[in-house]
Scaffold this motif. Structure first.
Motif, PDB file in Angstrom:
ATOM      1  N   UNK A 109      18.181  -0.377   3.630  1.00  0.00           N
ATOM      2  CA  UNK A 109      18.742   0.929   4.010  1.00  0.00           C
ATOM      3  C   UNK A 109      18.616   1.935   2.876  1.00  0.00           C
ATOM      4  N   UNK A 110      19.012   1.533   1.667  1.00  0.00           N
ATOM      5  CA  UNK A 110      18.953   2.454   0.515  1.00  0.00           C
ATOM      6  C   UNK A 110      17.514   2.878   0.231  1.00  0.00           C
ATOM      7  N   UNK A 111      16.600   1.907   0.274  1.00  0.00           N
ATOM      8  CA  UNK A 111      15.200   2.217  -0.033  1.00  0.00           C
ATOM      9  C   UNK A 111      14.608   3.171   0.995  1.00  0.00           C
ATOM     10  N   UNK A 112      14.933   2.967   2.266  1.00  0.00           N
ATOM     11  CA  UNK A 112      14.404   3.860   3.311  1.00  0.00           C
ATOM     12  C   UNK A 112      14.918   5.280   3.108  1.00  0.00           C
ATOM     13  N   UNK A 113      16.191   5.408   2.760  1.00  0.00           N
ATOM     14  CA  UNK A 113      16.742   6.753   2.508  1.00  0.00           C
ATOM     15  C   UNK A 113      16.038   7.412   1.317  1.00  0.00           C
ATOM     16  N   UNK A 114      15.764   6.629   0.267  1.00  0.00           N
ATOM     17  CA  UNK A 114      15.059   7.176  -0.901  1.00  0.00           C
ATOM     18  C   UNK A 114      13.634   7.596  -0.533  1.00  0.00           C
ATOM     19  N   UNK A 115      12.965   6.777   0.267  1.00  0.00           N
ATOM     20  CA  UNK A 115      11.589   7.099   0.681  1.00  0.00           C
ATOM     21  C   UNK A 115      11.572   8.395   1.495  1.00  0.00           C
ATOM     22  N   UNK A 116      12.553   8.549   2.377  1.00  0.00           N
ATOM     23  CA  UNK A 116      12.634   9.768   3.188  1.00  0.00           C
ATOM     24  C   UNK A 116      12.886  10.992   2.304  1.00  0.00           C
ATOM     25  N   UNK A 117      13.810  10.854   1.348  1.00  0.00           N
ATOM     26  CA  UNK A 117      14.097  11.972   0.431  1.00  0.00           C
ATOM     27  C   UNK A 117      12.885  12.290  -0.437  1.00  0.00           C
ATOM     28  N   UNK A 118      12.176  11.249  -0.859  1.00  0.00           N
ATOM     29  CA  UNK A 118      10.961  11.425  -1.674  1.00  0.00           C
ATOM     30  C   UNK A 118       9.919  12.222  -0.892  1.00  0.00           C
ATOM     31  N   UNK A 119       9.715  11.844   0.365  1.00  0.00           N
ATOM     32  CA  UNK A 119       8.718  12.519   1.199  1.00  0.00           C
ATOM     33  C   UNK A 119       9.047  14.002   1.356  1.00  0.00           C
ATOM     34  N   UNK A 165       1.981   3.590  -5.739  1.00  0.00           N
ATOM     35  CA  UNK A 165       2.727   4.829  -5.509  1.00  0.00           C
ATOM     36  C   UNK A 165       3.923   4.571  -4.582  1.00  0.00           C
ATOM     37  N   UNK A 166       3.893   5.123  -3.372  1.00  0.00           N
ATOM     38  CA  UNK A 166       4.949   4.876  -2.385  1.00  0.00           C
ATOM     39  C   UNK A 166       5.221   3.379  -2.214  1.00  0.00           C
ATOM     40  N   UNK A 167       4.176   2.560  -2.300  1.00  0.00           N
ATOM     41  CA  UNK A 167       4.300   1.117  -2.110  1.00  0.00           C
ATOM     42  C   UNK A 167       5.253   0.448  -3.082  1.00  0.00           C
ATOM     43  N   UNK A 168       5.545   1.128  -4.193  1.00  0.00           N
ATOM     44  CA  UNK A 168       6.486   0.553  -5.165  1.00  0.00           C
ATOM     45  C   UNK A 168       7.882   0.399  -4.548  1.00  0.00           C
ATOM     46  N   UNK A 169       8.246   1.282  -3.632  1.00  0.00           N
ATOM     47  CA  UNK A 169       9.548   1.164  -2.961  1.00  0.00           C
ATOM     48  C   UNK A 169       9.572  -0.084  -2.080  1.00  0.00           C
ATOM     49  N   UNK A 170       8.466  -0.349  -1.388  1.00  0.00           N
ATOM     50  CA  UNK A 170       8.364  -1.566  -0.568  1.00  0.00           C
ATOM     51  C   UNK A 170       8.469  -2.800  -1.459  1.00  0.00           C
ATOM     52  N   UNK A 171       7.798  -2.766  -2.604  1.00  0.00           N
ATOM     53  CA  UNK A 171       7.826  -3.892  -3.546  1.00  0.00           C
ATOM     54  C   UNK A 171       9.243  -4.160  -4.042  1.00  0.00           C
ATOM     55  N   UNK A 191       0.796  -1.232   0.000  1.00  0.00           N
ATOM     56  CA  UNK A 191       0.000   0.000   0.000  1.00  0.00           C
ATOM     57  C   UNK A 191       0.827   1.280   0.000  1.00  0.00           C
ATOM     58  N   UNK A 192       0.136   2.373  -0.345  1.00  0.00           N
ATOM     59  CA  UNK A 192       0.767   3.693  -0.367  1.00  0.00           C
ATOM     60  C   UNK A 192       0.201   4.600   0.706  1.00  0.00           C
ATOM     61  N   UNK A 193       0.430   5.896   0.522  1.00  0.00           N
ATOM     62  CA  UNK A 193       0.041   6.897   1.523  1.00  0.00           C
ATOM     63  C   UNK A 193      -1.457   6.850   1.817  1.00  0.00           C
ATOM     64  N   UNK A 194      -1.817   7.017   3.072  1.00  0.00           N
ATOM     65  CA  UNK A 194      -3.215   6.994   3.473  1.00  0.00           C
ATOM     66  C   UNK A 194      -3.567   5.761   4.287  1.00  0.00           C
ATOM     67  N   UNK A 220       1.925  13.772   8.808  1.00  0.00           N
ATOM     68  CA  UNK A 220       3.040  14.569   8.261  1.00  0.00           C
ATOM     69  C   UNK A 220       3.766  13.736   7.214  1.00  0.00           C
ATOM     70  N   UNK A 221       3.947  14.308   6.030  1.00  0.00           N
ATOM     71  CA  UNK A 221       4.515  13.547   4.913  1.00  0.00           C
ATOM     72  C   UNK A 221       5.850  12.905   5.263  1.00  0.00           C
ATOM     73  N   UNK A 222       6.691  13.629   6.020  1.00  0.00           N
ATOM     74  CA  UNK A 222       8.030  13.084   6.340  1.00  0.00           C
ATOM     75  C   UNK A 222       7.928  11.857   7.247  1.00  0.00           C
ATOM     76  N   UNK A 223       6.760  11.714   7.901  1.00  0.00           N
ATOM     77  CA  UNK A 223       6.518  10.548   8.765  1.00  0.00           C
ATOM     78  C   UNK A 223       5.729   9.470   8.016  1.00  0.00           C
ATOM     79  N   UNK A 224       4.649   9.899   7.355  1.00  0.00           N
ATOM     80  CA  UNK A 224       3.724   8.950   6.725  1.00  0.00           C
ATOM     81  C   UNK A 224       4.418   7.975   5.791  1.00  0.00           C
ATOM     82  N   UNK A 225       5.204   8.531   4.856  1.00  0.00           N
ATOM     83  CA  UNK A 225       5.777   7.665   3.821  1.00  0.00           C
ATOM     84  C   UNK A 225       6.768   6.646   4.398  1.00  0.00           C
ATOM     85  N   UNK A 226       7.750   7.070   5.227  1.00  0.00           N
ATOM     86  CA  UNK A 226       8.632   6.064   5.816  1.00  0.00           C
ATOM     87  C   UNK A 226       7.880   5.083   6.717  1.00  0.00           C
TER      88      UNK A 226
END
Length: 293
Positions: free
Chosen positions: A104-114, A88-94, A7-10, A56-62
């Motif tokens: 580690x790399x994916x979490x950093x990308x998700x944080x930067x994305x947010x 959406x965001x869930x593609x990083x989890x996939x 899943x993605x944001x929400x 908060x976007x910086x929290x929700x996505x990670x």
């Protein structure tokens, strides 16, 4: 064939991930690692935070990413995807689930994305709206005929699309949709126009980070939001992930292709049951399940 969807944001909720933390040493270790990577205690907000803090976007996505990915890792040998997809965001989890990206790399990308998306939202007032009960081509026509920037952003299931763009354009498009037979066209409580041209500053910012990240050959195909079909080439996955921020999420089409390619069971990994509901609306005969400990 086993399809795993993320899943993605929400999908966030207070207390998310706490059961994983309390019942698995591996989960505990990964949550602590996430706190270090992010530079703040996201676990405290996930486990005890209010709905507003979680929004908060910086929290929700990670937070959603962590819930999904840590659950998939805790499942151990029983987690055997033949194909994956994320909304959406869930593609990083996939992409962590099929070994394209490491945790580690994916979490950093998700944080930067947010953070990049949050910054883009602050640059121009923008929003999104859900449109129910219209065919895709009618929604697309309504967007084209509305002055200003407004586009179809999420093709969630037949008869359920989300449009995205400048506030006046989205409001005007909603009126057009209602006049042309939509059951409902309502603004969503979001901070910006995700998956629209207004996310271009965020796309540019994220592109540099994605290009600097190692993408590996996946152990199974990912059905990406942008192309909707099976992708296994790391370079192509990388480029689709960059395009994703300004392109629509073609979820209906992705699920349709997964079924066509042999998916018999869709297991949703992460908070909520939104994707399971969408899969059933796309194809009533599809079997769905929720991943649990």
């Amino acid at each position: 064939m086993n399809a795993y969807v993320f899943p993605g944001q929400g999908a966030q909720f207070t207390g998310m991930g706490l059961d994983l933390y309390e019942n698995s040493d591996l989960a505990k270790e990964l949550f602590h690692k996430a706190n270090d990577i992010l530079g703040f205690e996201i676990t405290k907000i996930m486990f005890e935070g209010t709905a507003d803090e979680l929004k908060e976007t910086k929290v929700t996505q990670p937070a959603i990413f962590l819930h999904s990915v840590i659950l998939s890792k805790v499942l151990g040998d029983s987690f055997k995807p033949d194909m994956v997809a994320g909304h959406s965001l869930g593609e990083f989890s996939a992409l962590v689930a099929n070994d394209t990206l490491n945790f580690e790399d994916a979490l950093q990308l998700v944080s930067k994305r947010a953070l990049a998306m949050q910054k883009a939202c602050e640059m121009q007032p923008s929003t999104m709206a859900a449109v129910l009960g219209l065919d895709d081509d009618i929604v697309e026509k309504g967007c084209r005929e509305t002055e200003g920037i407004v586009v179809a952003a999420n093709y969630n299931c037949p008869g359920q699309l989300v449009i995205s763009g400048e506030v006046p354009a989205v409001e005007a498009a909603c009126e057009w949709m209602k006049e042309n037979g939509a059951k409902r066209a309502l603004l969503l409580p979001v901070g910006g126009a995700f998956h629209s041209p207004l996310m271009e500053p965020a796309r540019e910012e994220l592109a540099a980070a994605i290009e600097d990240t190692q993408f590996n050959t996946p152990k199974c195909p990912v059905y990406q939001n942008v192309t909707t079909t099976a992708v296994t080439d790391p370079k192509e996955i990388q480029s689709n992930l960059i395009a994703q921020l300004t392109a629509p999420v073609r979820w209906t089409q992705s699920v349709t292709y997964m079924i066509k390619d042999g998916a018999t069971l869709f297991t949703e990994v992460g908070p909520g049951k939104v994707l399971s509901g969408l899969v059933k609306k796309i194809d009533r005969s599809a079997e769905v399940a929720q991943a649990t400990l």
